[in-house]
Design an enzyme around this catalytic site. Structure first.
Site, PDB file in Angstrom:
ATOM      1  CG  MET A 212      -1.904  -1.198   1.216  1.00 41.31           C
ATOM      2  SD  MET A 212      -3.353  -0.942   1.999  1.00 41.31           S
ATOM      3  CE  MET A 212      -2.979  -0.598   3.755  1.00 41.31           C
TER       4      MET A 212
ATOM      5  CG  HIS B  30       8.305   0.252   6.294  1.00 37.62           C
ATOM      6  ND1 HIS B  30       8.695  -1.238   6.350  1.00 37.62           N
ATOM      7  CD2 HIS B  30       7.013   0.227   6.581  1.00 37.62           C
ATOM      8  CE1 HIS B  30       7.631  -1.877   6.521  1.00 37.62           C
ATOM      9  NE2 HIS B  30       6.636  -1.031   6.825  1.00 37.62           N
ATOM     10  CD  GLU B  31      15.816  -1.432   4.824  1.00 39.05           C
ATOM     11  OE1 GLU B  31      16.429  -2.230   4.068  1.00 39.05           O
ATOM     12  OE2 GLU B  31      15.617  -0.139   4.342  1.00 39.05           O
TER      13      GLU B  31
ATOM     14  CG  HIS C 204       6.956  -1.562   1.969  1.00 40.70           C
ATOM     15  ND1 HIS C 204       7.007  -0.674   2.922  1.00 40.70           N
ATOM     16  CD2 HIS C 204       5.729  -2.240   2.120  1.00 40.70           C
ATOM     17  CE1 HIS C 204       5.568  -0.533   3.495  1.00 40.70           C
ATOM     18  NE2 HIS C 204       4.861  -1.401   2.855  1.00 40.70           N
TER      19      HIS C 204
ATOM     20  CG  ASP D 275       0.903  -6.899   8.072  1.00 43.76           C
ATOM     21  OD1 ASP D 275      -0.272  -6.414   8.547  1.00 43.76           O
ATOM     22  OD2 ASP D 275       1.807  -6.479   7.731  1.00 43.76           O
TER      23      ASP D 275
ATOM     24  CD  GLN E 201      -1.408  -8.667   4.578  1.00 45.71           C
ATOM     25  OE1 GLN E 201      -2.383  -7.816   4.713  1.00 45.71           O
ATOM     26  NE2 GLN E 201      -0.256  -8.548   4.316  1.00 45.71           N
TER      27      GLN E 201
ATOM     28  CB  VAL F 134      12.254  -4.891   8.435  1.00 51.89           C
ATOM     29  CG1 VAL F 134      13.541  -4.070   8.884  1.00 51.89           C
ATOM     30  CG2 VAL F 134      12.712  -6.057   7.504  1.00 51.89           C
TER      31      VAL F 134
ATOM     32  NE  ARG G 239      -3.069   1.613   9.207  1.00 51.17           N
ATOM     33  CZ  ARG G 239      -3.552   0.499   8.642  1.00 51.17           C
ATOM     34  NH1 ARG G 239      -2.599  -0.607   8.638  1.00 51.17           N
ATOM     35  NH2 ARG G 239      -4.327   0.558   7.824  1.00 51.17           N
TER      36      ARG G 239
END
Lengths: 280, 280
Positions: free
Chosen positions: A31, A35-36, A38, A151, A154, A177, A188
């Site tokens: 989304m 950050h690190e 991703h 997650d 998820q 991470v 967030r």
């Protein structure tokens, strides 16, 4: 040079050409507001596949009515640069109208599991996640798709969907991470005030305590959970959403901790809802 | 020579080899006990594709608790021969346990549309249909899949699922094939007694009357439906389940008939539940 792909049709064209050339495809669904965490997924995908697609889509169907869809942080230019540096070849950025045109009606749901843990306070969340992942898999036809373990639910639900529906993609989970002080990275985290940010690592501190207890032979889920909630309670800023010890295979609560037990936490901290977990 | 493929794994292997050779794949999903309707789909697929897969699976998730799952007619040897003669290359015959292993949890649903028409008396039916088609599409990766228009709502729902979920398959509908006296062919027609079989063509007789009225300028759905129900009422053996005039685009009832209006009927006749329809 990364290519920004604005429509599902164009993305399908590119994927079709890659398939014709028998090139393997890795997908990192996101989304945005990277950050690190991703970036670690993108780097791994880039290393393991001929082409890496990063999808950037703030998926409305996974947000409840009173959640942070509108104010979810966005920075497309920064994200494009970071994804390119992490080895991504394509940044797929469809709009809501393209993904859910008027009259849209089809949803994929992993029943039961979508109502546990995060699904209690976010009842439509996982139906939105599985639906958008199903769509992204059909558009991008990846050989592998990469998900972070922050997650955990998820990841488990998407992996279950893929197996149940005989999808042709391998789901690859990667370790959470963390910031230097232990806080799990999350887009967030920008919602946190300075004071909240200082309290935030207590979640991870509690989980680490749980791990140590387990390593020292404690298997009573009640005691381990109490240690975590006591730690989080060191700051009065938290409002606990849930704290559960569940089986990784069934997502059902366990009383005795076994190898593979997932301890998952969600807590509100100011405007942010933070999640974290540990698999024992 | 047709090949019988007993497992999803083996089917995926064959599909993967076909894809490598860039051969196009047609899929005809069936529950077996073939009649001329099924065979017309197979012949068309065989003419339009390099390879034709016929799946034969009496899908338990589309049957309600008091429906005819157990007694649904089966004849694998006859079906194998007929499919071969119709040009099919593979007959995919998985078991319930392979398609829905223990702990199975994932369903695809076209909301709203699954609760209209047949969905009223068969509330879980279309969720089962879309789920199994999604699985079959992932296993067989067809370029085209063929469906008969006797099940008009099924065709519309599957086509909607494919578009909503960005699936890579073209859904091709084909005209209902009928007996000499007009009865729509159905595997379930074997349930009819001689007396019921004689009454059965009244449904098609009513629909034909509706078509004539429309061609003569009648657009009042109420009047056209009354003509159909009067015709069906010529036999007291029928118990009408529903008779509706709906939009083909939204499946919502219409008062005024337009080009593209779907008039659909379901009626119980002894142990059989017969469906038929006409698109004006």
């Amino acid at each position: 040079m990364i290519q920004r792909i604005p429509t599902p049709e164009k993305m399908k064209e590119i994927v079709s050409a890659l398939k014709c050339e028998r090139r393997s495809i890795g997908l990192v669904p996101t989304m945005g507001y990277f950050h690190e965490g991703h970036l670690s997924l993108m780097r791994r995908s880039s290393a393991e596949n001929d082409a890496t697609i990063v999808s950037l889509f703030v998926n409305p169907t996974q947000f409840g009515a009173n959640e942070d869809l509108e104010k979810y942080p966005r920075d497309l230019d920064r994200d494009t640069k970071l994804a390119e540096e992490a080895g991504a070849d394509y940044l797929f950025t469809p709009t809501n109208e393209m993904m859910y045109p008027e009259g849209y009606k089809t949803y994929v749901k992993v029943v039961d599991w979508s109502g546990f843990l995060c699904g209690v306070s976010r009842p439509i969340h996982f139906r939105g996640v599985t639906t958008v992942c199903c769509k992204l898999f059909n558009i991008c036809m990846p050989d592998r798709a990469y998900f972070g373990l922050k997650d955990a639910q998820q990841y488990l639900i998407i992996d279950k969907m893929v197996r149940d529906l005989n999808m042709n993609v391998e789901i690859i989970p990667m370790q959470t991470v963390r910031e230097a002080d232990g806080l799990a990275m999350s887009s967030r985290n920008v919602y946190l005030t300075d004071e909240e940010r200082k309290a935030a690592p207590l979640i991870q501190k509690g989980l680490t305590k749980a791990l140590k207890m387990y390593e020292n032979g404690e298997t009573d889920a009640k005691k381990v959970k109490a240690a975590i909630s006591d730690t989080i309670a060191e700051s009065q800023l938290f409002k606990l959403d849930y704290l559960e010890a569940v089986s990784k295979e069934t997502l059902c609560p366990v009383e005795g901790i076994l190898p593979g037990t997932l301890i998952a936490v969600a807590a509100y901290l100011g405007k942010a809802r933070l999640i974290d977990n540990i698999i024992l």
